[in-house]
Each structure stands twice: as structure tokens, then as C-alpha cells.
Design an enzyme around this catalytic site. Structure first.
Site, PDB file in Angstrom:
ATOM      1  N   HIS A 155      38.384 108.566  23.738  1.00 17.64           N
ATOM      2  CA  HIS A 155      37.780 107.622  22.785  1.00 17.64           C
ATOM      3  C   HIS A 155      38.821 106.872  21.970  1.00 17.64           C
ATOM      4  O   HIS A 155      38.489 105.898  21.310  1.00 17.64           O
ATOM      5  CB  HIS A 155      36.829 108.380  21.843  1.00 17.64           C
ATOM      6  N   ASP A 194      42.808 101.235  17.030  1.00 15.93           N
ATOM      7  CA  ASP A 194      41.498 101.884  17.148  1.00 15.93           C
ATOM      8  C   ASP A 194      41.072 101.837  18.602  1.00 15.93           C
ATOM      9  O   ASP A 194      41.208 100.782  19.247  1.00 15.93           O
ATOM     10  CB  ASP A 194      40.475 101.107  16.293  1.00 15.93           C
TER      11      ASP A 194
END
Ligand code: GDG
Length: 514
Positions: A157, A365
Site C-alpha cells: 500500500h 504517499d
């Protein structure tokens, strides 16, 4: 249909009364699991003095969850230590914050062995196993060691770091080798995939094999991009719910005649909060005529609050907000409200809808779901504008946002000004394109494409050999995860259960689960 077994560190069905809200991963996984049979396996979020391997099974929000408690030392070395003190900062390009302690690595390996030992007996032939995130990289290898031959996929992720950074990690080669126990490894964006390929080809002596597979360490895998998304229609429904409407009205009344700017982030250094505040301060300094026209609400719930760097970050953010407000506030106007508490997901949806601008400016991110949630919550005829960091994975798909460099306070200030002054026609045009994009790559597409690719990338392995360890546990546990007697205590000291005091980790006041 095959059962799907999802494995992640924290197992959390969202919005249980009184529970901490789930982070991006948990929200996405819960949506993914609701339509498959199977179960979600992971850590209970509780620690005991001595590991027992006892599983807890319950059904939450149409999902069967199976959890196991960890030991206090596991929590420190695996969760606070290697996962969040070593891999998280390193994979977010912060080698200055990376802890290289060897004991953390040992705890990480131990916990993954423990998870594998508990999970392996619950796996049936034909099951698909989908492992999530940096906490669990060695799990596939441990399952293979226990004789599991089922298809096993892994999804990361967070970003995959450039090789120059990854090679600062002792035993980096072993970490990557462990990934080669999976049939399929998924990344959020092509940038992270290329960084992984570059390590395999450049550092691990790997090569391209047939059908685009990567070969290294005497085996092969398939690596692919699967950008995570939202259940867009569910989020739009949330944004139109009574709770969202109340939050919308509150925020609209609070910001009457002003433009609301919102930021929503777990309190984490990767999210670029300090740089964002500096950019906002620059905006106030550069645009005196616009100052009293804006209100900036930053929701930043505590995350990993037991870790020192996170406590320091919180203190610095509080000081920065206080300083900026001290310089610019007037008796009837305060530019920044920042709150550390969490809000319900439907409340957040209402706040997003009331905000003219959303600032999403992480320094790095994997994807960033807040960017997608903000777009999903907007009013089609009068949408707000997303200001998005070029270093969020989401920027690869969301080019119609106002893209900024989060390290530059000038760019944040200019991006904010541009967003605030954008006319309705342009806002609508940009929003429609963004909305179309997030609809096409929603959470169901993410889940289904991963599962299909996992089936397609599985290559037959050696026959399922049940190791003595599995036979021992299976003998009393039964094949399925759901009912049945409590399993035995595989490694506990005699009498340990009596004084095996449980602790909730982190405490309930801690916020977003990841
Ligand atoms: C990781 C990766 C990747 C935040 N405050 C509250 C609250 N939240 C929710 C948001 C959003 C989630 O937390 C945060 O998701 P992100 O994607 O922004 O970031 P991470 O938690 O770091 O997630 C990330 C993600 O995994 C999925 O793959 O996108 O890159 O780092 O959903 O809404 N939720 C509630 N109250 C809050 O106060 N209910």
C-alpha cells in the site's frame, strides 16, 4: 468460487461503535471482502504477556474476521519497531528517521512466523491468499515453508523506495527474496513498480522471464500495478446522509462568507503537515487581501502515538499552528483550526462537501484515499478544488487537480490561490474528469483485477506437504476458521494463560488504524 483469505496486520471492520476509525487500507479491504466468501486474518490489536496462538473469530459487517493476540515484545519489535520504525520511514524516503536496530528485524521475522503458524492450518485447498502491506512481507515465505502451495499474492500500500535507499537496509536482499515466495506482487503506481524492478534487475541479479515475469532467487513472480480506489457510490451516499448534512451545515455556518480549506490526514510525517502549514503561512503573508476570506480546518488524528517521532511531530504541529494563529488571528477570526480527534466517516464526507479546497500534500504517499474521498463528496454543479502533491500516488491518476510540489511553500501558496480563484466552469470541468477517473478505478475494480491476476499468475508448486507442525495444530483446530473449539496453546509456558493479561494496543484514544 474460491475462498479469499485476506491477511493484514490490523483487522478492522469500519465504524464499530466506540472503535477507532479505520485507515485507508482497512476501509478498502472491508469493502473488498464483503462480496467474497473467506475471511480476514490479522492481529487483534491486543497484546498478552505470552503468545498463545489462540484465534478469535467473529462476524462484523458481513465479514468473518479471525484474529490472534501478539506478545508485548512482538508489539514493540515488530509493530513499533521494524514495521513502523524501520520500513515505514525508509519506504517513505526518510532514512534520517529510519531505525536500523537488529532486534527489531528479529521481532519482525518472529511475528511473521507466528502468523504463518496460526494461519496455515486454516487454509484449504483452492483458497486464494492475499497478503497486505509492509508488516507482512515475509509471511508468504513462512507459509511456503509450512507447505502451503495455494496462490499467494502480496499488495504493497505504500511506496517502494529507490534502490539507493533500500540498500541502506541491512538484509535488504532477504527482504526482496521473501517477496519471491508470492505468485503476484502488486503496487499502487508504475513508479513504485519500476523501483522494484530496478532493484531486482540491478541489485539482485534478476532477469526478465517469460510472459513478463521477473526471475530471481531461483524462482519467478509477476509484478503489476493495481491502483487502489474507493467505493465511490457508497461514499457519495455517505456524503448525502443526514449526519453528513448536519456536518455540512455546521461547517457552512462556521465559514459563512468565507472559503473553507480542509486537510484530513493521519498525524504522520509522510503527510507533509509541517510543510503544508508553512505553505499556508506563506499564502497569508503573500495575500493580505485574501486573509480574512479563508478558514483552514486541519483534521489530524493521532496515529502511532506511542512512537517518539510521532509525539515530537504532534508537538511541532501544535506549536506551528499556535504561532501562525498568534501572528495572523484577529478578535473575530482565527485562520487555522486544527483538531486531533477523529470524526465519523459520514461527518468527514459532509466536511469535504463544505470545503472549497482540499489540501492533500504528502511528501510521499502510496496512493492517498483522502484525495479521492474529497472528489467523491463534491456537489456536481459547484464542486471544490483538490490541491494535490505530485508525490502522492494519486497524482498519477488525478492530473486535473492543482498539482504542487509539497516541499515548496511558494508552490503551495500559489496552488491555494489558484484553487480559491478558480471559476465555476473550470471547477466543474476538472471535477467531472476526476470523478470519471475515480469511478473507473474504484475499489471493486482494484479487488477483482488483483484476484484475477493472482489466479492467472499462479504456477503449480510442489504438492501440499503437511509438515508435522501443521498436522499438530490441524489435529485439534479443524479445517475451517469459523466454529470449533479453541485451539491449543502451541508455545506458551505452563500456566501462562492464567496470568496472561491482555492490553489494548494502541489505547482507544488513538485514532486511525493502519
Ligand atoms: C495507506 C497508504 C494508501 C483520516 N482521519 C479520519 C479518517 N481518516 C481516514 C481517511 C482515509 C484514511 O483515513 C487515510 O487513508 P490514506 O490513503 O490517506 O492514508 P493511509 O492511512 O496512510 O493509508 C496510502 C492507503 O493505505 C490505501 O492503500 O492510499 O497511501 O499510506 O480513508 O478518510 N476516518 C475517519 N475519521 C477521521 O478522523 N472516520
Amino acid at each position: 468460487m474460491s475462498r479469499l483469505i485476506v491477511v493484514s496486520n490490523r483487522v478492522s471492520a469500519p465504524e464499530q461503535p466506540g472503535a477507532a476509525p479505520a485507515g485507508g487500507l482497512a476501509v478498502a479491504l472491508s469493502a473488498a471482502l464483503r462480496e467474497y466468501s473467506g475471511f480476514w486474518f490479522g492481529w487483534s490489536g491486543e497484546t498478552v504477556e505470552t503468545f498463545t496462538g489462540e484465534v478469535h473469530t467473529r462476524r462484523v459487517d458481513e465479514v468473518t474476521v479471525v484474529t490472534v493476540d501478539l506478545e508485548d515484545a512482538d508489539y514493540q519489535e515488530y509493530y513499533n519497531g521494524y514495521a513502523n520504525g524501520t520500513l515505514w520511514p525508509l519506504f517513505h524516503y526518510r532514512i534520517d528517521l529510519t531505525a536500523y536496530d537488529r532486534s527489531f528485524g528479529e521481532g519482525y521475522e518472529r511475528v511473521n512466523r507466528r502468523f504463518a503458524g496460526v494461519l496455515a492450518p486454516l487454509i484449504q485447498p483452492g483458497d486464494l491468499i492475499w497478503v497486505h502491506d509492509y508488516h507482512m512481507i515475509p509471511l508468504g515465505r513462512e507459509l511456503r515453508r509450512l507447505g502451503v502451495t495455494n496462490p499467494i499474492g502480496f499488495f504493497l500500500h505504500i511506496p517502494w523506495p529507490a534502490s539507493q535507499l533500500l540498500t541502506t537496509l541491512p538484509r535488504n536482499r532477504q527482504l526482496v527474496e521473501a517477496l519471491f515466495s508470492y505468485d503476484l506482487v502488486g503496487f499502487q503506481t508504475d513508479e513504485w513498480l519500476w523501483a522494484f524492478e530496478s532493484y531486482v534487475l540491478g541489485e539482485a541479479g534478476g532477469a526478465w522471464g517469460r510472459d513478463g515475469r521477473l526471475e530471481a532467487f531461483g524462482t519467478t513472480l509477476r509484478a503489476q500495478v493495481f491502483p487502489i480506489g474507493l467505493d465511490v457510490e457508497e461514499f457519495r451516499a455517505l456524503a448525502a446522509s443526514p449526519v453528513a448534512n448536519r456536518a455540512y451545515d455546521r461547517m457552512a455556518a462556521h465559514s459563512v462568507f468565507r472559503s473553507l480549506i480542509v486537510g484530513v490526514d493521519r498525524l504522520d510525517y509522510s503527510k507533509g503537515l509541517e510543510e503544508r502549514l508553512a505553505g499556508f503561512e506563506r499564502f497569508l503573508a503573500d495575500n493580505p487581501e485574501l486573509r480574512r476570506e479563508v478558514l483552514y480546518l486541519q483534521v489530524a488524528p493521532t496515529s502511532r502515538g506511542e512512537v517518539g517521532v510521532y509525539q515530537d511531530l504532534r508537538a511541532r504541529i501544535d506549536a506551528l499552528c499556535g504561532r501562525i494563529n498568534g501572528v495572523y488571528a484577529d478578535m473575530d477570526w482565527t485562520p487555522i483550526s486544527h483538531v486531533h480527534r477523529t470524526y465519523r466517516r459520514d461527518e468527514l464526507a459532509g466536511v469535504y462537501r463544505a470545503a472549497r479546497v482540499c489540501l492533500v500534500t504528502p511528501l510521499r504517499d502510496g496512493m492517498n484515499l483522502v484525495a479521492k474521498e474529497y472528489v467523491a463528496a463534491q456537489k456536481p454543479d459547484d464542486p471544490g478544488v483538490l490541491v494535490l502533491s505530485r508525490f502522492a500516488g494519486a497524482a498519477r491518476q488525478m492530473g486535473e487537480a492543482v498539482i504542487v510540489n509539497p516541499f515548496s511553500r511558494e508552490e503551495i501558496s500559489e496552488g491555494l490561490k489558484r484553487a480559491l480563484s478558480m471559476g465555476r466552469e473550470e471547477r466543474v470541468k476538472r471535477w467531472e474528469i476526476l470523478m470519471d477517473g475515480i469511478r473507473k478505478s474504484g475499489v471493486k475494480a482494484w479487488r477483482d483485477s488483483f484476484v484475477e491476476a493472482l489466479k492467472a499468475s499462479h504456477e503449480p508448486r510442489l504438492p501440499f506437504i503437511e509438515s508435522p507442525a501443521i498436522l499438530r495444530v490441524r489435529g485439534t483446530l479443524g479445517a475451517g476458521p469459523v466454529a470449533g473449539p479453541k485451539p491449543p496453546v502451541p508455545s506458551a509456558a505452563p500456566g501462562a494463560l492464567k496470568r496472561n493479561a491482555k492490553r489494548r494496543r494502541p489505547p482507544p484514544s488513538d485514532a486511525v488504524v493502519i
